[in-house]
Motif scaffolding. Structure first.
Motif, PDB file in Angstrom:
ATOM      1  N   LYS A  24      -1.795  -2.545  33.789  1.00  0.00           N
ATOM      2  CA  LYS A  24      -3.135  -2.551  33.380  1.00  0.00           C
ATOM      3  C   LYS A  24      -3.181  -1.571  32.311  1.00  0.00           C
ATOM      4  O   LYS A  24      -4.038  -2.060  31.300  1.00  0.00           O
ATOM      5  CB  LYS A  24      -3.862  -1.814  34.473  1.00  0.00           C
ATOM      6  N   CYS A  25      -2.788  -0.484  32.202  1.00  0.00           N
ATOM      7  CA  CYS A  25      -2.562   0.563  31.219  1.00  0.00           C
ATOM      8  C   CYS A  25      -2.141  -0.177  29.974  1.00  0.00           C
ATOM      9  O   CYS A  25      -2.797  -0.121  28.777  1.00  0.00           O
ATOM     10  CB  CYS A  25      -1.797   1.835  31.488  1.00  0.00           C
ATOM     11  N   GLU A  26      -1.046  -0.946  29.802  1.00  0.00           N
ATOM     12  CA  GLU A  26      -0.398  -1.539  28.886  1.00  0.00           C
ATOM     13  C   GLU A  26      -1.106  -2.519  28.117  1.00  0.00           C
ATOM     14  O   GLU A  26      -1.396  -2.559  26.950  1.00  0.00           O
ATOM     15  CB  GLU A  26       1.008  -2.247  29.389  1.00  0.00           C
ATOM     16  N   LEU A  27      -1.830  -3.402  29.290  1.00  0.00           N
ATOM     17  CA  LEU A  27      -2.783  -4.476  28.562  1.00  0.00           C
ATOM     18  C   LEU A  27      -4.143  -4.159  27.993  1.00  0.00           C
ATOM     19  O   LEU A  27      -4.599  -4.840  27.402  1.00  0.00           O
ATOM     20  CB  LEU A  27      -2.977  -5.540  29.710  1.00  0.00           C
ATOM     21  N   ASN A  28      -4.377  -2.672  28.345  1.00  0.00           N
ATOM     22  CA  ASN A  28      -5.503  -2.332  27.924  1.00  0.00           C
ATOM     23  C   ASN A  28      -5.492  -1.715  26.413  1.00  0.00           C
ATOM     24  O   ASN A  28      -6.752  -1.624  25.795  1.00  0.00           O
ATOM     25  CB  ASN A  28      -5.981  -1.050  28.635  1.00  0.00           C
ATOM     26  N   HIS A  29      -4.435  -1.305  26.041  1.00  0.00           N
ATOM     27  CA  HIS A  29      -4.388  -0.864  24.630  1.00  0.00           C
ATOM     28  C   HIS A  29      -4.476  -1.991  23.657  1.00  0.00           C
ATOM     29  O   HIS A  29      -3.960  -2.975  24.002  1.00  0.00           O
ATOM     30  CB  HIS A  29      -2.787  -0.344  24.346  1.00  0.00           C
ATOM     31  N   LYS A  30      -5.202  -1.767  22.651  1.00  0.00           N
ATOM     32  CA  LYS A  30      -5.494  -2.635  21.372  1.00  0.00           C
ATOM     33  C   LYS A  30      -4.505  -2.313  20.294  1.00  0.00           C
ATOM     34  O   LYS A  30      -4.578  -1.201  19.891  1.00  0.00           O
ATOM     35  CB  LYS A  30      -6.998  -2.534  21.021  1.00  0.00           C
ATOM     36  N   CYS A  31      -3.786  -3.215  19.819  1.00  0.00           N
ATOM     37  CA  CYS A  31      -2.754  -2.966  18.747  1.00  0.00           C
ATOM     38  C   CYS A  31      -3.654  -3.100  17.374  1.00  0.00           C
ATOM     39  O   CYS A  31      -4.183  -4.122  17.116  1.00  0.00           O
ATOM     40  CB  CYS A  31      -1.580  -3.854  18.973  1.00  0.00           C
ATOM     41  N   PRO A  32      -3.282  -1.995  16.505  1.00  0.00           N
ATOM     42  CA  PRO A  32      -3.544  -2.360  15.188  1.00  0.00           C
ATOM     43  C   PRO A  32      -3.169  -3.831  14.514  1.00  0.00           C
ATOM     44  O   PRO A  32      -1.827  -3.877  14.647  1.00  0.00           O
ATOM     45  CB  PRO A  32      -3.409  -1.045  14.432  1.00  0.00           C
ATOM     46  N   VAL A  33      -3.759  -4.447  13.623  1.00  0.00           N
ATOM     47  CA  VAL A  33      -3.178  -5.740  12.972  1.00  0.00           C
ATOM     48  C   VAL A  33      -3.236  -5.219  11.481  1.00  0.00           C
ATOM     49  O   VAL A  33      -2.231  -5.627  10.806  1.00  0.00           O
ATOM     50  CB  VAL A  33      -4.339  -6.847  13.369  1.00  0.00           C
TER      51      VAL A  33
END
Ligand SMILES: [Zn+2]
Length: 72
Positions: A24-33
């Protein structure tokens, strides 16, 4: 002897005893594009040469502003 199992978020490296919590923690992070805009000050106002703000497009499409907090 006890065997301990830990799960680590691949983004923030926080460790969890529960696999679903780590996921859940990992999927919550938004990665810069990519960086959409950069703002600099003149050399008279900032001789570091680094941007004072950048606008970053995230993987979910949002634009997020980041501001430099301290001198480099
Ligand atoms: Zn995380």
């Amino acid at each position: 002897m006890n065997i301990l199992t830990r799960y680590e978020c691949g983004c923030c490296k926080t460790q969890y005893a529960d696999r679903d919590a780590a996921l859940k923690c990992e999927l919550n992070h938004k990665c810069p594009v990519d960086i959409k805009a950069v703002r600099y000050l003149s050399i008279a106002n900032d001789n570091t040469g680094y941007p004072v703000t950048i606008m970053v497009r995230m993987g979910d499409g949002h634009l997020v502003a980041y501001k430099r907090q301290r001198e480099v």
